[in-house]
Design an enzyme around this catalytic site. Structure first.
Site, PDB file in Angstrom:
ATOM      1  N   THR A 138     -91.346 -11.245   1.408  1.00  0.00           N
ATOM      2  CA  THR A 138     -91.137 -11.102  -0.033  1.00  0.00           C
ATOM      3  C   THR A 138     -89.822 -11.748  -0.477  1.00  0.00           C
ATOM      4  OG1 THR A 138     -90.550  -9.421  -1.688  1.00  0.00           O
ATOM      5  CG2 THR A 138     -90.232  -8.792   0.575  1.00  0.00           C
ATOM      6  N   ASP A 139     -89.778 -12.140  -1.740  1.00  0.00           N
ATOM      7  CA  ASP A 139     -88.523 -12.700  -2.275  1.00  0.00           C
ATOM      8  C   ASP A 139     -87.432 -11.628  -2.381  1.00  0.00           C
ATOM      9  OD1 ASP A 139     -89.573 -11.217  -4.421  1.00  0.00           O
ATOM     10  OD2 ASP A 139     -89.358 -12.828  -5.894  1.00  0.00           O
ATOM     11  N   GLU A 140     -87.829 -10.338  -2.257  1.00  0.00           N
ATOM     12  CA  GLU A 140     -86.837  -9.267  -2.412  1.00  0.00           C
ATOM     13  C   GLU A 140     -85.793  -9.272  -1.300  1.00  0.00           C
ATOM     14  OE1 GLU A 140     -88.328  -5.527  -3.816  1.00  0.00           O
ATOM     15  OE2 GLU A 140     -90.137  -6.441  -4.600  1.00  0.00           O
ATOM     16  N   TYR A 163     -86.784  -0.753   1.204  1.00  0.00           N
ATOM     17  CA  TYR A 163     -87.963  -1.614   1.385  1.00  0.00           C
ATOM     18  C   TYR A 163     -87.544  -3.042   1.726  1.00  0.00           C
ATOM     19  CZ  TYR A 163     -91.617  -4.926  -0.016  1.00  0.00           C
ATOM     20  OH  TYR A 163     -92.488  -5.981  -0.046  1.00  0.00           O
ATOM     21  N   LYS A 167     -87.984  -5.321   5.171  1.00  0.00           N
ATOM     22  CA  LYS A 167     -88.686  -6.617   5.217  1.00  0.00           C
ATOM     23  C   LYS A 167     -87.748  -7.709   5.752  1.00  0.00           C
ATOM     24  CE  LYS A 167     -92.367  -7.524   4.022  1.00  0.00           C
ATOM     25  NZ  LYS A 167     -93.686  -7.466   4.713  1.00  0.00           N
TER      26      LYS A 167
HETATM   27  P1  NAD Z   1    -100.212  -2.586  -0.017  1.00  0.00           P
HETATM   28  O1  NAD Z   1     -99.246  -1.453   0.022  1.00  0.00           O
HETATM   29  O2  NAD Z   1    -101.197  -2.667  -1.134  1.00  0.00           O
HETATM   30  O3  NAD Z   1    -101.067  -2.595   1.340  1.00  0.00           O
HETATM   31  C1  NAD Z   1    -100.501  -2.366   2.593  1.00  0.00           C
HETATM   32  C2  NAD Z   1    -101.633  -2.154   3.599  1.00  0.00           C
HETATM   33  O4  NAD Z   1    -101.034  -1.987   4.901  1.00  0.00           O
HETATM   34  C3  NAD Z   1    -102.472  -0.896   3.328  1.00  0.00           C
HETATM   35  O5  NAD Z   1    -103.854  -1.189   3.467  1.00  0.00           O
HETATM   36  C4  NAD Z   1    -102.012   0.083   4.396  1.00  0.00           C
HETATM   37  O6  NAD Z   1    -103.013   1.004   4.794  1.00  0.00           O
HETATM   38  C5  NAD Z   1    -101.635  -0.867   5.534  1.00  0.00           C
HETATM   39  N1  NAD Z   1    -100.647  -0.275   6.453  1.00  0.00           N
HETATM   40  C6  NAD Z   1     -99.475   0.342   6.118  1.00  0.00           C
HETATM   41  N2  NAD Z   1     -98.864   0.770   7.237  1.00  0.00           N
HETATM   42  C7  NAD Z   1     -99.642   0.407   8.291  1.00  0.00           C
HETATM   43  C8  NAD Z   1     -99.524   0.552   9.700  1.00  0.00           C
HETATM   44  N3  NAD Z   1     -98.478   1.192  10.248  1.00  0.00           N
HETATM   45  N4  NAD Z   1    -100.491   0.037  10.493  1.00  0.00           N
HETATM   46  C9  NAD Z   1    -101.549  -0.598   9.939  1.00  0.00           C
HETATM   47  N5  NAD Z   1    -101.725  -0.758   8.614  1.00  0.00           N
HETATM   48  C10 NAD Z   1    -100.780  -0.262   7.800  1.00  0.00           C
HETATM   49  O7  NAD Z   1     -99.331  -3.891   0.085  1.00  0.00           O
HETATM   50  P2  NAD Z   1     -99.551  -5.331  -0.586  1.00  0.00           P
HETATM   51  O8  NAD Z   1     -99.033  -5.310  -1.968  1.00  0.00           O
HETATM   52  O9  NAD Z   1    -100.948  -5.777  -0.336  1.00  0.00           O
HETATM   53  O10 NAD Z   1     -98.540  -6.200   0.282  1.00  0.00           O
HETATM   54  C11 NAD Z   1     -98.960  -6.816   1.496  1.00  0.00           C
HETATM   55  C12 NAD Z   1     -97.778  -7.540   2.111  1.00  0.00           C
HETATM   56  O11 NAD Z   1     -97.286  -8.520   1.203  1.00  0.00           O
HETATM   57  C13 NAD Z   1     -96.600  -6.612   2.438  1.00  0.00           C
HETATM   58  O12 NAD Z   1     -96.074  -7.015   3.683  1.00  0.00           O
HETATM   59  C14 NAD Z   1     -95.604  -6.882   1.320  1.00  0.00           C
HETATM   60  O13 NAD Z   1     -94.289  -6.700   1.763  1.00  0.00           O
HETATM   61  C15 NAD Z   1     -95.890  -8.337   1.005  1.00  0.00           C
HETATM   62  N6  NAD Z   1     -95.615  -8.749  -0.392  1.00  0.00           N
HETATM   63  C16 NAD Z   1     -96.139  -8.037  -1.439  1.00  0.00           C
HETATM   64  C17 NAD Z   1     -95.910  -8.473  -2.743  1.00  0.00           C
HETATM   65  C18 NAD Z   1     -96.500  -7.732  -3.938  1.00  0.00           C
HETATM   66  O14 NAD Z   1     -96.156  -8.048  -5.064  1.00  0.00           O
HETATM   67  N7  NAD Z   1     -97.413  -6.780  -3.738  1.00  0.00           N
HETATM   68  C19 NAD Z   1     -95.140  -9.614  -2.973  1.00  0.00           C
HETATM   69  C20 NAD Z   1     -94.625 -10.323  -1.882  1.00  0.00           C
HETATM   70  C21 NAD Z   1     -94.883  -9.876  -0.593  1.00  0.00           C
HETATM   71  P1  TYD Z   2     -92.864  -2.805  -8.886  1.00  0.00           P
HETATM   72  O1  TYD Z   2     -94.268  -3.091  -9.319  1.00  0.00           O
HETATM   73  O2  TYD Z   2     -92.563  -1.481  -8.269  1.00  0.00           O
HETATM   74  O3  TYD Z   2     -92.417  -4.001  -7.936  1.00  0.00           O
HETATM   75  P2  TYD Z   2     -90.950  -4.363  -7.316  1.00  0.00           P
HETATM   76  O4  TYD Z   2     -90.041  -3.222  -7.501  1.00  0.00           O
HETATM   77  O5  TYD Z   2     -91.303  -4.594  -5.889  1.00  0.00           O
HETATM   78  O6  TYD Z   2     -90.495  -5.598  -8.030  1.00  0.00           O
HETATM   79  O7  TYD Z   2     -91.920  -2.948 -10.142  1.00  0.00           O
HETATM   80  C1  TYD Z   2     -91.823  -4.164 -10.859  1.00  0.00           C
HETATM   81  C2  TYD Z   2     -90.731  -3.998 -11.876  1.00  0.00           C
HETATM   82  O8  TYD Z   2     -91.130  -3.009 -12.833  1.00  0.00           O
HETATM   83  C3  TYD Z   2     -89.443  -3.486 -11.275  1.00  0.00           C
HETATM   84  O9  TYD Z   2     -88.323  -4.135 -11.934  1.00  0.00           O
HETATM   85  C4  TYD Z   2     -89.425  -1.994 -11.590  1.00  0.00           C
HETATM   86  C5  TYD Z   2     -90.196  -1.934 -12.900  1.00  0.00           C
HETATM   87  N1  TYD Z   2     -90.965  -0.688 -13.115  1.00  0.00           N
HETATM   88  C6  TYD Z   2     -90.778   0.063 -14.284  1.00  0.00           C
HETATM   89  O10 TYD Z   2     -89.970  -0.291 -15.163  1.00  0.00           O
HETATM   90  N2  TYD Z   2     -91.511   1.205 -14.433  1.00  0.00           N
HETATM   91  C7  TYD Z   2     -92.381   1.638 -13.480  1.00  0.00           C
HETATM   92  O11 TYD Z   2     -93.006   2.733 -13.668  1.00  0.00           O
HETATM   93  C8  TYD Z   2     -92.574   0.860 -12.300  1.00  0.00           C
HETATM   94  C9  TYD Z   2     -93.547   1.301 -11.239  1.00  0.00           C
HETATM   95  C10 TYD Z   2     -91.847  -0.311 -12.169  1.00  0.00           C
END
Ligand code: NAD
Ligand code: TYD
Length: 349
Positions: A138-140, A163, A167
Site C-alpha cells: 500500500t502507499d500508506e 497497519y 505493511k
Molecule cells: P480485506 O480486508 O478486504 O481482505 C483481506 C482478506 O485476507 C480477507 O478475506 C481475510 O479473511 C484474509 N485474511 C486475513 N488474515 C488472514 C490470515 N491470517 N490468513 C489467511 N487469510 C487471511 O483487504 P483488501 O482491501 O482486499 O486488501 C487486500 C490487500 O491489498 C491487503 O494486503 C492490503 O494491505 C492491500 N491494499 C489494500 C488497499 C485498499 O484500498 N483496500 C489499497 C492498497 C493495498
Molecule cells: P479508509 O477507507 O479507512 O482507508 P485508509 O484509512 O486506509 O485510507 O478511510 C479513507 C479515509 O476516510 C481516511 O482519511 C479516513 C476517512 N474516514 C472518515 O472520515 N470516516 C470514516 O467513517 C471512515 C471509515 C474513514
C-alpha cells in the site's frame, strides 16, 4: 495448467482479482483464506469453475501453507491476505503484526523451499523457471504528504499507523528474501481502492449504506484529508501486469492520479443518491491520521504500459449503483449471516 496461489481471495481486492483472472487467463487458482471477519465467501458464490479451489487456512500456519504448495504445485503467488483496516489497527495492533509480518514470512519461506532448485544449499539462488511472488502492499507505507509532492518508489518508508507499519515491515522482509536468497519477488504499492465487494467499514461503502439508511455520516476531523482513489479492477489489472512483466526485485507504485478530499467524496455519494448534505457529521479525528496520499505512477505506466481504464466519475457512479442494487450482500454482513456461508457450503458431510 499452471497454478497460482491467491492469499486473502475472499476479501475485497482478492475476490475481484480471482474473478478477473478466471475470465481472462488460463491458470488454476488456489484461494487460501482464513475467513476472518473480512473474508466473505458469498462474494465468490457465483464461481462454478473446475480451475478454482478454495482452501480455508491461515497464512501463519506453516503446515497448511507447505501443504498448499506441495499439493497444488504452486508456481506463482499473489499475496493479498492481511489485516487491512487502519481504525482496527489503532484498537488492536497485535494481529496486524502476526498476520501481516509473520504470515508473509511463512509464505516467503514456503515459496523459497518449493521453488529453489537446491533448497538445502544456503548459497543457492537458482529457482524454477518463471516462478514469482507478488506482495500486494500500500502507499500508506510512505507516511503522509504535505500539500505538494507525490510518492515515488524511492520515497523513504515512514508509516504512521500500526497497519501501515505492519505493511512496511512486510515489504522489508519481502525485499530481504530477494536480496539474501534471490527469490523472484515484486512489491506493489497501491493507493486507496473502491468498487464492489468492499467491506462496509471502509469509507465509500460505509457512507453509501449509512446514507441509504438515513444515518449520520461520520467524517473524521475537517474532512480535508486527501486519498488517491483507484477502481479495484484497475488495481487488479496492474497487479497482473506486474506479475507477468515486472522486473524481479522491483517495487511498483500503482495509482490513477485521482486525488479527492474525503468530504468531497461523501458529498458526491449523497448527490448520486439524490440526497442533501444534512447527514454529514464531523467527528473527532482518527489519531495519527495521515493528511494526504498521492502516487507518482510514472514507473508502471512507462515501463509496463499499464493505465487505469476507469474515470472516477464513471467508477463512483457504478460503485454506488452496485451497492444500491446488492442490498443482500451488505445486509448479510450487517446481520453477521455471511459468516455462516462457509459452514453451509463446505461443512456438510
Ligand atoms: P480485506 O480486508 O478486504 O481482505 C483481506 C482478506 O485476507 C480477507 O478475506 C481475510 O479473511 C484474509 N485474511 C486475513 N488474515 C488472514 C490470515 N491470517 N490468513 C489467511 N487469510 C487471511 O483487504 P483488501 O482491501 O482486499 O486488501 C487486500 C490487500 O491489498 C491487503 O494486503 C492490503 O494491505 C492491500 N491494499 C489494500 C488497499 C485498499 O484500498 N483496500 C489499497 C492498497 C493495498
Ligand atoms: P479508509 O477507507 O479507512 O482507508 P485508509 O484509512 O486506509 O485510507 O478511510 C479513507 C479515509 O476516510 C481516511 O482519511 C479516513 C476517512 N474516514 C472518515 O472520515 N470516516 C470514516 O467513517 C471512515 C471509515 C474513514
Amino acid at each position: 495448467m499452471k497454478t497460482l496461489l491467491v492469499t486473502g481471495g475472499a476479501g475485497f481486492i482478492g475476490s475481484n482479482f480471482i474473478k478477473m483472472l478466471l475470465e481472462n487467463e488460463q491458470w488454476r487458482i488456489v484461494n487460501l483464506d482464513a475467513l476472518t471477519y473480512a473474508g466473505n465467501l458469498e462474494t465468490l458464490q457465483d464461481i462454478d469453475d473446475p480451475r478454482y479451489v478454495f482452501v480455508k487456512g491461515d497464512i501463519r500456519d506453516r503446515e497448511t501453507v507447505e501443504s498448499v504448495f506441495a499439493t497444488y504445485d504452486v508456481t506463482r503467488v499473489i499475496h493479498f491476505a492481511a489485516e487491512s483496516h487502519v481504525d482496527r489497527s489503532i484498537v488492536e495492533p497485535d494481529v496486524f503484526l502476526t498476520t501481516n509480518v509473520l504470515g508473509t514470512q511463512v509464505l516467503l519461506d514456503a515459496a523459497k523451499r518449493h521453488w529453489n532448485l537446491r533448497p538445502d544449499d544456503k548459497h543457492s539462488r537458482d529457482y524454477s523457471e518463471g516462478v514469482k511472488f507478488v506482495h500486494v502492499s500500500t502507499d500508506e507505507v510512505y507516511g503522509t504528504l504535505g500539500p505538494d509532492g507525490l510518492f515515488t518508489e524511492t520515497t523513504p518508508l515512514a508509516p504512521n499507523s500500526p497497519y501501515s507499519a505492519s505493511k512496511a515491515s512486510s515489504d522489508l522482509i519481502v525485499r530481504a528474501y530477494h536480496e539474501t536468497y534471490g527469490l523472484p519477488v515484486n512489491i506493489t504499492r497501491c493507493s486507496n481502492n473502491y468498487g464492489p465487494y468492499q467491506f462496509p467499514e471502509k469509507l465509500i461503502p460505509l457512507m453509501i449504506q449509512r446514507a441509504e439508511r438515513g444515518e449520520t455520516l461520520p467524517v473524521y476531523g475537517d474532512g480535508q484529508q486527501i486519498r488517491d482513489w483507484l477502481h479495484v479492477k484497475d488495481h487488479c489489472v496492474a497487479i497482473w501486469t506486474v506479475a507477468e512483466r515486472g522486473r524481479d526485485g522491483d517495487v511498483y507504485n500503482i495509482g490513477g492520479n485521482n486525488e479527492q478530499a474525503n468530504v468531497t467524496i461523501v458529498r458526491l455519494i449523497l448527490e448520486l443518491l439524490g440526497k442533501d448534505d444534512s447527514q454529514i457529521t464531523f467527528v473527532t479525528d482518527r489519531p495519527g491520521h495521515d493528511r494526504r496520499y498521492a502516487i507518482d505512477n510514472t514507473k508502471i505506466t512507462t515501463e509496463l504500459g499499464w493505465r487505469p481504464a476507469y474515470t472516477f466519475d464513471q467508477g463512483l457512479r457504478e460503485t454506488v449503483d452496485w451497492y444500491v442494487t446488492h442490498p443482500d450482500w451488505i445486509d448479510h454482513i450487517v446481520s453477521g449471516d455471511y459468516a455462516h456461508y462457509y459452514d453451509k457450503m463446505y461443512a456438510k458431510g
